[in-house]
Design a protein around this motif. Structure first.
Motif, PDB file in Angstrom:
ATOM      1  N   TYR A 115      22.257 -19.102  10.828  1.00  0.00           N
ATOM      2  CA  TYR A 115      21.388 -20.028  10.108  1.00  0.00           C
ATOM      3  C   TYR A 115      21.999 -20.432   8.774  1.00  0.00           C
ATOM      4  CZ  TYR A 115      17.715 -22.326   7.582  1.00  0.00           C
ATOM      5  OH  TYR A 115      17.014 -23.247   6.861  1.00  0.00           O
ATOM      6  N   GLY A 116      22.495 -19.475   7.974  1.00  0.00           N
ATOM      7  CA  GLY A 116      22.987 -19.775   6.629  1.00  0.00           C
ATOM      8  C   GLY A 116      24.093 -20.820   6.621  1.00  0.00           C
ATOM      9  N   ASP A 117      24.166 -21.591   5.548  1.00  0.00           N
ATOM     10  CA  ASP A 117      25.119 -22.693   5.400  1.00  0.00           C
ATOM     11  C   ASP A 117      26.513 -22.139   5.138  1.00  0.00           C
ATOM     12  OD1 ASP A 117      26.582 -24.944   4.575  1.00  0.00           O
ATOM     13  OD2 ASP A 117      24.787 -25.920   3.777  1.00  0.00           O
ATOM     14  N   THR A 118      27.386 -22.218   6.141  1.00  0.00           N
ATOM     15  CA  THR A 118      28.743 -21.676   5.980  1.00  0.00           C
ATOM     16  C   THR A 118      29.582 -22.516   5.019  1.00  0.00           C
ATOM     17  OG1 THR A 118      29.431 -22.875   7.979  1.00  0.00           O
ATOM     18  CG2 THR A 118      28.759 -20.581   8.249  1.00  0.00           C
ATOM     19  N   LEU A 119      29.285 -23.824   4.908  1.00  0.00           N
ATOM     20  CA  LEU A 119      30.000 -24.654   3.939  1.00  0.00           C
ATOM     21  C   LEU A 119      29.750 -24.170   2.528  1.00  0.00           C
ATOM     22  CD1 LEU A 119      31.767 -27.194   3.548  1.00  0.00           C
ATOM     23  CD2 LEU A 119      29.647 -28.510   3.324  1.00  0.00           C
ATOM     24  N   GLU A 120      28.555 -23.649   2.297  1.00  0.00           N
ATOM     25  CA  GLU A 120      28.202 -23.112   0.990  1.00  0.00           C
ATOM     26  C   GLU A 120      28.662 -21.662   0.817  1.00  0.00           C
ATOM     27  OE1 GLU A 120      26.617 -24.405  -1.899  1.00  0.00           O
ATOM     28  OE2 GLU A 120      27.417 -26.161  -0.850  1.00  0.00           O
ATOM     29  N   GLY A 121      29.317 -21.119   1.841  1.00  0.00           N
ATOM     30  CA  GLY A 121      29.879 -19.782   1.727  1.00  0.00           C
ATOM     31  C   GLY A 121      29.079 -18.668   2.358  1.00  0.00           C
ATOM     32  N   CYS A 122      28.037 -19.005   3.150  1.00  0.00           N
ATOM     33  CA  CYS A 122      27.272 -17.942   3.804  1.00  0.00           C
ATOM     34  C   CYS A 122      28.181 -17.166   4.759  1.00  0.00           C
ATOM     35  CB  CYS A 122      26.090 -18.532   4.567  1.00  0.00           C
ATOM     36  SG  CYS A 122      25.101 -17.259   5.391  1.00  0.00           S
ATOM     37  N   LYS A 123      28.191 -15.862   4.621  1.00  0.00           N
ATOM     38  CA  LYS A 123      29.104 -15.019   5.403  1.00  0.00           C
ATOM     39  C   LYS A 123      28.437 -14.421   6.640  1.00  0.00           C
ATOM     40  CE  LYS A 123      28.161 -10.917   2.570  1.00  0.00           C
ATOM     41  NZ  LYS A 123      28.736  -9.877   1.689  1.00  0.00           N
ATOM     42  N   PHE A 124      27.159 -14.660   6.818  1.00  0.00           N
ATOM     43  CA  PHE A 124      26.436 -14.075   7.946  1.00  0.00           C
ATOM     44  C   PHE A 124      26.374 -15.072   9.100  1.00  0.00           C
ATOM     45  CE2 PHE A 124      24.825 -11.731   4.265  1.00  0.00           C
ATOM     46  CZ  PHE A 124      25.072 -10.430   4.685  1.00  0.00           C
ATOM     47  N   LEU A 125      27.321 -14.949   9.993  1.00  0.00           N
ATOM     48  CA  LEU A 125      27.406 -15.799  11.174  1.00  0.00           C
ATOM     49  C   LEU A 125      28.070 -14.986  12.282  1.00  0.00           C
ATOM     50  CD1 LEU A 125      27.169 -18.607  12.553  1.00  0.00           C
ATOM     51  CD2 LEU A 125      29.465 -19.092  11.676  1.00  0.00           C
TER      52      LEU A 125
END
Length: 267
Positions: A115-125
């Motif tokens: 869910y978290g925005d990976t472009l913004e740096g979310c590391k939970f994927l």
């Protein structure tokens, strides 16, 4: 492609005496599923949604109302499954559930976290396979991460399972911890002779015709060609012939007395 009201699949197999409520939806994630296979004597209840491109369900399995099974990787559930109401089973990372498993009401089994925005740096994927062995029981209201649960392991009500579950161990808590040393193992050791005697007693109590069913201690005693259903207490298998007395006996045994799977089953 086969279409039947709310069921859409390119390859559809539904076994004998299986009931699917008219409100249930069974298809792929974004259109017809590639393959849907449902065994004999199954029950799929009201408002169940199975949105999975490749889904298999074994014989005598029950999926109760308002349960949701979804994902684009295969989901395979073995024989004699009991899945309570309002459960979620996610197959985005791939989900395999063995034979004789119980998933209590309101439980959630997950194989991904997104869910978290990976472009913004979310590391939970992440997505990873969820592998559930045979005779595993999530008592109810359990939340399960993409783990491996070994045979005969058990999670008590309300558990949040984030790590693998070892064979014949009991877990509880948030996050779940092994409590086997406090309450004992889920399964005691039972000899073949004890099982043989007990299953013969069940046969008497069931009022099934004992000339149509034979309890044995080894698959070497099976005769696949006659009109008798054999139940072997050592291998927990039976010679599935779908004879009326066999079906009656299986329904008498399930869910808590005894569980058998077809001899040479591929589940």
């Amino acid at each position: 492609m086969i279409k039947n009201e709310n069921i859409e699949a390119e390859l559809l197999e539904i076994g004998i005496n299986s009931y699917i409520h008219k409100s249930a939806v069974i298809r792929g994630v974004s259109g017809p599923a590639k393959k849907i296979k449902i065994g004999d004597h199954c029950y799929i209840g009201e408002n169940v949604q199975i949105l999975c491109d490749n889904f298999e369900l074994g014989d005598y399995s029950k999926i109760h109302h308002n349960t949701n099974i979804h994902g684009y990787k295969p989901c395979k559930i073995g024989h004699n499954a009991w899945i309570g109401q309002y459960c979620i089973i996610d197959t985005i990372g791939g989900t395999t559930i063995g034979n004789n498993c119980g998933i209590g009401a309101h439980s959630q089994l997950w194989s991904h976290m997104k869910y978290g925005d990976t472009l913004e740096g979310c590391k939970f994927l992440s997505e990873a396979p969820l592998n559930i062995g045979n005779d595993v029981w999530f008592v109810g209201h359990c939340i399960v991460s993409p783990i491996t649960a070994e045979d005969k392991s058990m999670a008590m009500v309300g558990s949040v399972i984030t790590k693998n579950m070892e064979m014949n161990q009991v877990y509880a808590g948030t996050p779940a911890k092994d409590i086997t040393d406090k309450i004992g193992r889920p399964f005691n050791q039972v000899t073949t002779s004890m099982k043989f005697k007990k299953l013969n007693n069940y046969l008497v109590y069931s009022k099934c015709c004992n000339s149509s069913i034979k309890i044995v201690k080894s698959i070497e005693d099976f005769n696949l060609n006659d009109k008798i259903s054999y139940f072997d207490v050592s291998s927990r298998t039976y010679t599935k012939k779908n004879l009326p007395e066999e079906i009656k006996f299986m329904k008498f045994l399930l869910p808590e007395k005894a569980k058998f799977i077809p001899f040479n089953s591929n589940f």
